[in-house]
Design an enzyme around this catalytic site. Sequence first.
Site, PDB file in Angstrom:
ATOM      1  N   ASN A  41       0.827  -1.208   0.000  1.00  0.00           N
ATOM      2  CA  ASN A  41       0.000   0.000   0.000  1.00  0.00           C
ATOM      3  C   ASN A  41       0.863   1.261   0.000  1.00  0.00           C
ATOM      4  O   ASN A  41       1.908   1.336   0.646  1.00  0.00           O
ATOM      5  CB  ASN A  41      -1.014   0.006   1.144  1.00  0.00           C
ATOM      6  CG  ASN A  41      -0.428  -0.222   2.513  1.00  0.00           C
ATOM      7  OD1 ASN A  41       0.569  -0.918   2.673  1.00  0.00           O
ATOM      8  ND2 ASN A  41      -1.025   0.369   3.526  1.00  0.00           N
ATOM      9  N   ILE A  42       0.394   2.227  -0.767  1.00  0.00           N
ATOM     10  CA  ILE A  42       1.093   3.501  -0.957  1.00  0.00           C
ATOM     11  C   ILE A  42       0.110   4.605  -0.587  1.00  0.00           C
ATOM     12  O   ILE A  42      -0.874   4.823  -1.303  1.00  0.00           O
ATOM     13  CB  ILE A  42       1.505   3.698  -2.449  1.00  0.00           C
ATOM     14  CG1 ILE A  42       2.229   2.465  -3.019  1.00  0.00           C
ATOM     15  CG2 ILE A  42       2.329   4.969  -2.614  1.00  0.00           C
ATOM     16  CD1 ILE A  42       3.606   2.226  -2.517  1.00  0.00           C
ATOM     17  N   GLU A  43       0.369   5.273   0.531  1.00  0.00           N
ATOM     18  CA  GLU A  43      -0.556   6.321   0.979  1.00  0.00           C
ATOM     19  C   GLU A  43      -0.117   7.679   0.446  1.00  0.00           C
ATOM     20  O   GLU A  43       0.902   7.805  -0.241  1.00  0.00           O
ATOM     21  CB  GLU A  43      -0.655   6.279   2.513  1.00  0.00           C
ATOM     22  CG  GLU A  43      -1.238   4.948   2.972  1.00  0.00           C
ATOM     23  CD  GLU A  43      -1.503   4.861   4.456  1.00  0.00           C
ATOM     24  OE1 GLU A  43      -1.000   5.705   5.232  1.00  0.00           O
ATOM     25  OE2 GLU A  43      -2.236   3.918   4.853  1.00  0.00           O
TER      26      GLU A  43
ATOM     27  N   CYS B 235      -4.191   0.665  -2.403  1.00  0.00           N
ATOM     28  CA  CYS B 235      -4.073  -0.591  -1.661  1.00  0.00           C
ATOM     29  C   CYS B 235      -3.015  -1.496  -2.293  1.00  0.00           C
ATOM     30  O   CYS B 235      -2.728  -1.417  -3.498  1.00  0.00           O
ATOM     31  CB  CYS B 235      -5.404  -1.338  -1.661  1.00  0.00           C
ATOM     32  SG  CYS B 235      -6.672  -0.597  -0.649  1.00  0.00           S
TER      33      CYS B 235
ATOM     34  N   GLU C 271      -3.138  -4.673  -3.066  1.00  0.00           N
ATOM     35  CA  GLU C 271      -3.626  -5.557  -4.133  1.00  0.00           C
ATOM     36  C   GLU C 271      -3.742  -4.785  -5.449  1.00  0.00           C
ATOM     37  O   GLU C 271      -3.424  -5.307  -6.530  1.00  0.00           O
ATOM     38  CB  GLU C 271      -5.002  -6.136  -3.775  1.00  0.00           C
ATOM     39  CG  GLU C 271      -5.064  -6.909  -2.476  1.00  0.00           C
ATOM     40  CD  GLU C 271      -5.424  -6.031  -1.279  1.00  0.00           C
ATOM     41  OE1 GLU C 271      -4.905  -4.904  -1.165  1.00  0.00           O
ATOM     42  OE2 GLU C 271      -6.215  -6.482  -0.445  1.00  0.00           O
TER      43      GLU C 271
ATOM     44  N   CYS D 107     -10.192  -5.220   0.234  1.00  0.00           N
ATOM     45  CA  CYS D 107     -11.320  -4.273   0.309  1.00  0.00           C
ATOM     46  C   CYS D 107     -12.168  -4.410  -0.960  1.00  0.00           C
ATOM     47  O   CYS D 107     -11.764  -5.052  -1.942  1.00  0.00           O
ATOM     48  CB  CYS D 107     -10.802  -2.847   0.480  1.00  0.00           C
ATOM     49  SG  CYS D 107     -10.245  -2.079  -1.049  1.00  0.00           S
TER      50      CYS D 107
ATOM     51  N   CYS E 136     -10.532  -3.368  -4.254  1.00  0.00           N
ATOM     52  CA  CYS E 136      -9.501  -4.324  -4.694  1.00  0.00           C
ATOM     53  C   CYS E 136     -10.125  -5.599  -5.248  1.00  0.00           C
ATOM     54  O   CYS E 136      -9.579  -6.193  -6.186  1.00  0.00           O
ATOM     55  CB  CYS E 136      -8.557  -4.657  -3.542  1.00  0.00           C
ATOM     56  SG  CYS E 136      -7.453  -3.289  -3.173  1.00  0.00           S
TER      57      CYS E 136
HETATM   58  N1  THU Z   1      -5.355  -1.509   2.513  1.00  0.00           N
HETATM   59  C1  THU Z   1      -4.810  -2.341   1.574  1.00  0.00           C
HETATM   60  O1  THU Z   1      -3.667  -2.133   1.132  1.00  0.00           O
HETATM   61  N2  THU Z   1      -5.551  -3.392   1.146  1.00  0.00           N
HETATM   62  C2  THU Z   1      -6.794  -3.695   1.593  1.00  0.00           C
HETATM   63  O2  THU Z   1      -7.421  -4.604   1.068  1.00  0.00           O
HETATM   64  C3  THU Z   1      -7.369  -2.949   2.720  1.00  0.00           C
HETATM   65  C4  THU Z   1      -6.679  -1.683   3.081  1.00  0.00           C
HETATM   66  C5  THU Z   1      -4.562  -0.351   2.979  1.00  0.00           C
HETATM   67  C6  THU Z   1      -5.100   0.992   2.578  1.00  0.00           C
HETATM   68  C7  THU Z   1      -4.503   1.888   3.635  1.00  0.00           C
HETATM   69  O3  THU Z   1      -3.199   2.276   3.217  1.00  0.00           O
HETATM   70  C8  THU Z   1      -4.369   1.002   4.853  1.00  0.00           C
HETATM   71  O4  THU Z   1      -4.512  -0.337   4.398  1.00  0.00           O
HETATM   72  C9  THU Z   1      -5.411   1.259   5.933  1.00  0.00           C
HETATM   73  O5  THU Z   1      -6.687   1.228   5.409  1.00  0.00           O
END
Ligand code: THU
Length: 138
Positions: free
Chosen positions: A46-48, A57, A59, A91, A94
Amino acid sequence: MQKQTENEALIAAAREAAAHSYAPYSNFAVGAALRFADGSVVTGTNIENASYGLALCAETVAVAKAMAEGRRGGLTAVAVTGPGTDPITPCGRCRQVLNELAQLGRTDPAILCVGPQEIRTTTLSRLLPNAFGPASLD
Ligand code: THU
């Protein structure tokens, strides 16, 4: 390779990918690894973003990497790791993104939701029944 060994390798790849997570806002490092019919593995994390809602996310990043390399199907399994005590499932967004790649190759990939103690295994079609996908536009 045996299925169990393949799954262990996929889980290890997802965990390694999570080490590169950029999640300074949630501190929730997620790793994803996609396995393809040819045995290859593509990972994502995940890259915020300072604009919080723009987080990508793990995936979705993995699918984008795979498609950018030219893959259009052959998706057989996905492992997802999170930092919590329980396994996390992909999620909703994804699930839809994974479905696009899966439907292109008419596969229903196994989804391995990996926690520290437990691995919950399901399939994409169970997580996203009656999915809308490329075939829906025919
Ligand atoms: N996140 C994912 O990378 N994949 C998911 O299926 C659920 C959530 C990440 C998004 C965000 O960076 C962090 O988890 C918290 O929600």
